[in-house]
Design an enzyme around this catalytic site. Structure first.
Site, PDB file in Angstrom:
ATOM      1  N   TYR A 136     -19.827  -4.685   6.960  1.00  0.00           N
ATOM      2  CA  TYR A 136     -19.741  -6.128   6.702  1.00  0.00           C
ATOM      3  C   TYR A 136     -18.572  -6.374   5.763  1.00  0.00           C
ATOM      4  CZ  TYR A 136     -21.038 -10.766   4.872  1.00  0.00           C
ATOM      5  OH  TYR A 136     -21.030 -12.092   4.489  1.00  0.00           O
ATOM      6  N   ASP A 231     -12.340  -1.641   2.139  1.00  0.00           N
ATOM      7  CA  ASP A 231     -13.101  -2.724   1.536  1.00  0.00           C
ATOM      8  C   ASP A 231     -14.011  -2.102   0.483  1.00  0.00           C
ATOM      9  OD1 ASP A 231     -14.732  -4.752   0.803  1.00  0.00           O
ATOM     10  OD2 ASP A 231     -15.217  -5.428   2.835  1.00  0.00           O
ATOM     11  N   LYS A 259     -17.607  -8.135  -6.655  1.00  0.00           N
ATOM     12  CA  LYS A 259     -18.827  -7.717  -7.357  1.00  0.00           C
ATOM     13  C   LYS A 259     -18.590  -7.246  -8.808  1.00  0.00           C
ATOM     14  CE  LYS A 259     -21.198  -6.944  -3.025  1.00  0.00           C
ATOM     15  NZ  LYS A 259     -22.390  -7.654  -2.675  1.00  0.00           N
TER      16      LYS A 259
END
Ligand code: PLP
Length: 423
Positions: A136, A231, A259
């Protein structure tokens, strides 16, 4: 509260996984959180293994991080102009993430990835991108793609509203299957701008890269003049201070982050080699901007977080110890149910599966019914796992050995009940 929420918000939430649908339950509403624990609006306490989906490596409301946010709030919450914290954050990212020489801050992982892909297309003057099934990368149109009906084809949209035309530029390969990538490059290599991958997959549960997989991606992309994007929105500052790229010693061309670098506030970033990043506006022709990008509150929290990690040489080994202890506890409690634990440092998943789980297919073949039962049983006993078997659990530096002991104790009780057919 959920009933009221549903009246005013789609599904009652601001992000789908919060609705607890995968475990067929209703969500909690959080009142407050401190260290490893959350308290809901009914004053029930939980040991939290979601930790804001990995954003909180120091746990909730870390005193020093909160202090920095307060101090910065007094000085202004947003300037929309240059300030010194931006330079400090860029310096820290460049210092720690080995492949990054320049970086641009944005406000979410989605935005980081979307911008990184635009940049890769600009740099290579090519259109196609390759992603992996089960990875994702946020919700931008071109990445909301699942594998088509043939094994290796152009993807099909995984969301209504994403057009076939947009996803016709996205190819989908199989994670941990370098041959599937080679096949795509054999056919379309000259027009592939980039391969984007989670160097450790965290969004189908945790799936570790097989030996040689990341190296293989590096080789193929180099051979064809495509860019490799890691990523690291989850793995950056999670699996090591140098991210997954430092841990596995494979350097991508562009890295996306999010994050942890926001210390619990909204954030994203993308960075890479200087010659690539120099294409970004205003230095170059690739347009990308943001009213709140480099927000001072976010950066105050993020910089403090990174500095706390920097100043504690044993930081990751302590997390690793807790992770190992947890892993062993899960295996010992649920071994009879063929549980497989995938873990790297403080991120882990467990699957009810007889086989090793090292691919999307095997993730999908694992048993989710037992996870649902376990989630519910632990939830009732004040332990909050991610409300889906396909998400990583996160341990923070504020989790104590007692937290994990208590959790494992309830895993064992669950196991006993399941054996007795009482669940
Ligand atoms: N990339 C990865 C690997 C992620 O795990 C996520 C979110 O979980 C994203 C990108 C998107 O980040 P955000 O939710 O901040 O948009």
């Amino acid at each position: 509260m959920f009933e009221i929420a549903k009246k005013y918000m789609p599904g009652g939430v601001n992000s789908p996984v919060r609705a607890f649908k995968s475990v067929e339950m209703e969500p909690i509403f959080v009142k407050s959180a401190k260290k490893s624990k959350l308290i809901d609006i009914n004053n029930k306490e939980y040991i939290d293994y979601i930790q804001s989906w990995g954003a909180l490596i120091l746990g909730h409301a870390h005193e020093e991080v909160v202090e920095e946010i307060k101090k910065q709030a007094e000085l202004g919450t947003s300037y929309g102009l240059c300030h010194e914290l931006e330079v400090e954050m860029a310096r820290l990212i460049v210092k720690h993430i080995p492949s990054v020489e320049m970086v641009r801050m944005v406000n979410s992982g989605t935005e980081a990835v979307m911008s990184a892909i635009r940049l890769a297309r600009a740099y290579t003057n090519r259109e196609l991108i390759v992603k992996f099934e089960g990875c994702y990368h946020g919700h931008s149109d071109g990445l909301l793609v699942k594998a088509g009906s043939g094994a290796l084809t152009f993807g099909t949209p995984s969301s209504k509203g994403v057009t076939e035309k947009i996803v016709s530029n996205t190819l989908v390969a199989r994670y941990n299957d370098i041959e599937s990538v080679k096949e795509l490059f054999d056919k379309y290599g000259e027009n592939i701008a980039c391969v984007i991958v989670e160097p450790v997959a965290g969004n189908m549960g945790v799936v570790l890269p097989k030996q040689g997989f990341l190296e293989g991606l590096r080789e193929i992309t180099k051979e064809y003049g495509s860019l490799l994007i890691f990523d690291e929105v989850i793995t950056g500052f999670r699996v090591s201070i140098n991210g997954a790229q430092g841990y596995y010693n494979v350097l991508p061309d562009i890295t996306t982050l999010g994050k942890i670098i926001g210390g619990g506030l909204p954030v994203g970033a993308y960075g890479g080699r200087r010659e690539i990043m120099e294409l970004v506006s205003p230095q170059g022709p690739v347009y990308q901007a943001g009213t709140l990008s480099g927000n001072p509150l976010t950066l105050a929290a993020g910089i403090k977080t990174i500095k706390i990690i920097e100043n504690d040489p044993g930081f990751y080994s302590k997390l690793d110890e807790l992770g190992k202890y947890f892993e062993e506890g899960i295996v010992s409690a649920l071994g009879d149910f063929y549980v497989k634990v995938n873990r790297i440092k403080s991120m882990l998943s467990f699957f009810f599966s007889k086989q090793e789980v090292n691919s999307y297919e095997k993730v999908m073949n694992s048993d989710v019914e037992n996870y649902k039962k376990l989630f519910k049983y632990l939830f009732e006993n004040g332990i909050l796992l991610p409300p889906s078997p396909f998400e990583s659990l996160f341990i923070s530096s504020s989790h104590s050995k007692e937290d994990i002991e208590k959790t494992v104790y309830y895993f064992e009780k669950f196991s006993k009940k399941l054996k007795e057919g009482k669940l």
